[in-house]
Design an enzyme around this catalytic site. Structure first.
Site: not given
Ligand code: SAH
Length: 338
Positions: A88, A101, A108, A112, A115, A156, A187, A328
């Site tokens: 996506e 984006c 991934c 986390c 996420c 990532e 990021s 995000c």
């Molecule tokens: N893997 C990378 C980039 C992908 S996520 C990273 O971890 O930075 C981009 C951003 O969105 C990251 O800061 C991530 O932690 C955040 N993110 C993930 N899930 C989210 C959510 N449900 N709401 C807001 N931000 C979120």
């Protein structure tokens, strides 16, 4: 098998041309034709048949658009890759221009807890060309210029280092898409050795680090990668990046109701980064299929205020695309009925 033209940096294209005993300066003409003039094949350049034949080693491989959603300030594409996997990509129509984006992996592995994108384990890395293809698909489907890029979709980026480094080089090339390096942000969840390596690449872009907690105990609970690379090491690497590249690094901090959003957390966070030249971007949590909730606006405002009172430069990220499940952490690598 043909190579995907979109995988190539200018340097790699020059190398190919030299190996073929062709003038490497044709690389810039090729970038200009494909990325700026919108040529669809190598016959359009007016090159001799000999050159066109050599260029037939390449294909212009674009992902297939399976679904297109447009919600005004945000739009999203579900793309099918050549092997049948999905990814996506999101367009955010911001004040300064159009920001895309992009995703870097199918699924991934970082795990986390908050996420959505990590619910599908990593199936594979995307190639540089597949990441570039996301920009090409957005600009074609929505007939728009691309002014900024966030490497913040699924995956990532530093678990797919060389493709992401090539992607950054390709899209910032003056003769190509010419996205300003200042407006490309990668990021990462904090893969320390790769942060350092990224500081050494030829065309450094902006870096953001997903911090999300002011101490190791909480961060390890939310982000398993913290057990490998704890906060201090991540901040040291980020500082190294900013010294090497002369760019201030952003620390992203999602606010999760009742978890990391108290005044005490804000103070702890201020202490943690005292004396370091970072900038905090607060992200109200986008609710998705997890147990976490977003805090109220008052809590977000208050958290931001406490940071500022303690000398931290902090901003709140504008929310985009939640109604399209395009925000995000809401992106998925699967073909969902939504
Ligand atoms: N893997 C990378 C980039 C992908 S996520 C990273 O971890 O930075 C981009 C951003 O969105 C990251 O800061 C991530 O932690 C955040 N993110 C993930 N899930 C989210 C959510 N449900 N709401 C807001 N931000 C979120």
């Amino acid at each position: 098998m043909k190579m995907n033209f979109y995988d190539l940096t200018v340097d790699k294209l020059k190398e190919f041309l030299s190996e073929q005993n062709e003038n490497p300066s044709k690389a810039l003409i090729l970038f200009d034709g494909i990325y700026r003039k919108g040529f669809k094949d190598f016959g359009q350049f007016g090159f001799s048949e000999r050159v066109v034949n050599k260029l037939s080693a390449f294909k212009l491989d674009m992902p297939e658009v399976k679904r297109k959603l447009d919600g005004g300030d945000a739009a999203k594409l579900l793309l099918k890759l050549s092997d049948g996997n999905f990814c996506e990509t999101v367009l955010m129509r911001q004040k300064f221009g159009n920001c895309v984006c992009v995703s870097t992996q199918v699924g991934c592995n970082m795990g986390c807890k908050f996420c959505r994108s990590g619910m599908l384990r990593k199936q594979r890395n995307l190639s540089a060309g597949e990441i570039v293809g996301q920009l090409m698909a957005i600009s074609k489907e929505f007939s728009c210029r691309i002014d900024g890029v966030s490497v913040m979709g699924i995956g990532e980026p530093f678990d797919n280092f060389s493709a992401v480094a090539d992607f950054c080089s390709i899209i910032t090339e003056d003769k190509g898409l010419a996205v300003s390096r200042r407006k490309v942000t990668v990021s990462t969840c904090g893969i320390v050795p790769k942060i350092k390596e990224f500081a050494e690449i030829k065309a450094p872009v902006s870096l953001a680090i997903s911090l999300h907690a002011p101490n190791d105990k909480l961060r390890s609970m939310l982000m398993p990668i913290n057990k490998v690379y704890p906060i201090k090491d991540v901040l040291d690497a980020a500082e190294y990046y900013s010294q090497k590249t002369n760019k201030r690094v952003t620390l992203e901090y999602i606010l999760l109701a009742g978890i990391n959003d108290s005044e005490a957390h804000a103070k702890e966070l201020s202490e943690l980064i005292r004396g370091r030249d970072f900038y905090i971007n607060l992200i109200p949590y986008n609710e998705t299929d997890t147990e976490f909730k977003k805090p109220s606006y008052d809590v977000v405002d208050n958290f931001c205020r406490v940071l500022k009172e303690n000398g931290v430069v902090a901003t709140k990220r504008k929310e985009f695309g939640a109604e399209l499940k395009a925000a995000c952490g809401q992106l998925a690598s699967v073909y969902e009925d939504n």
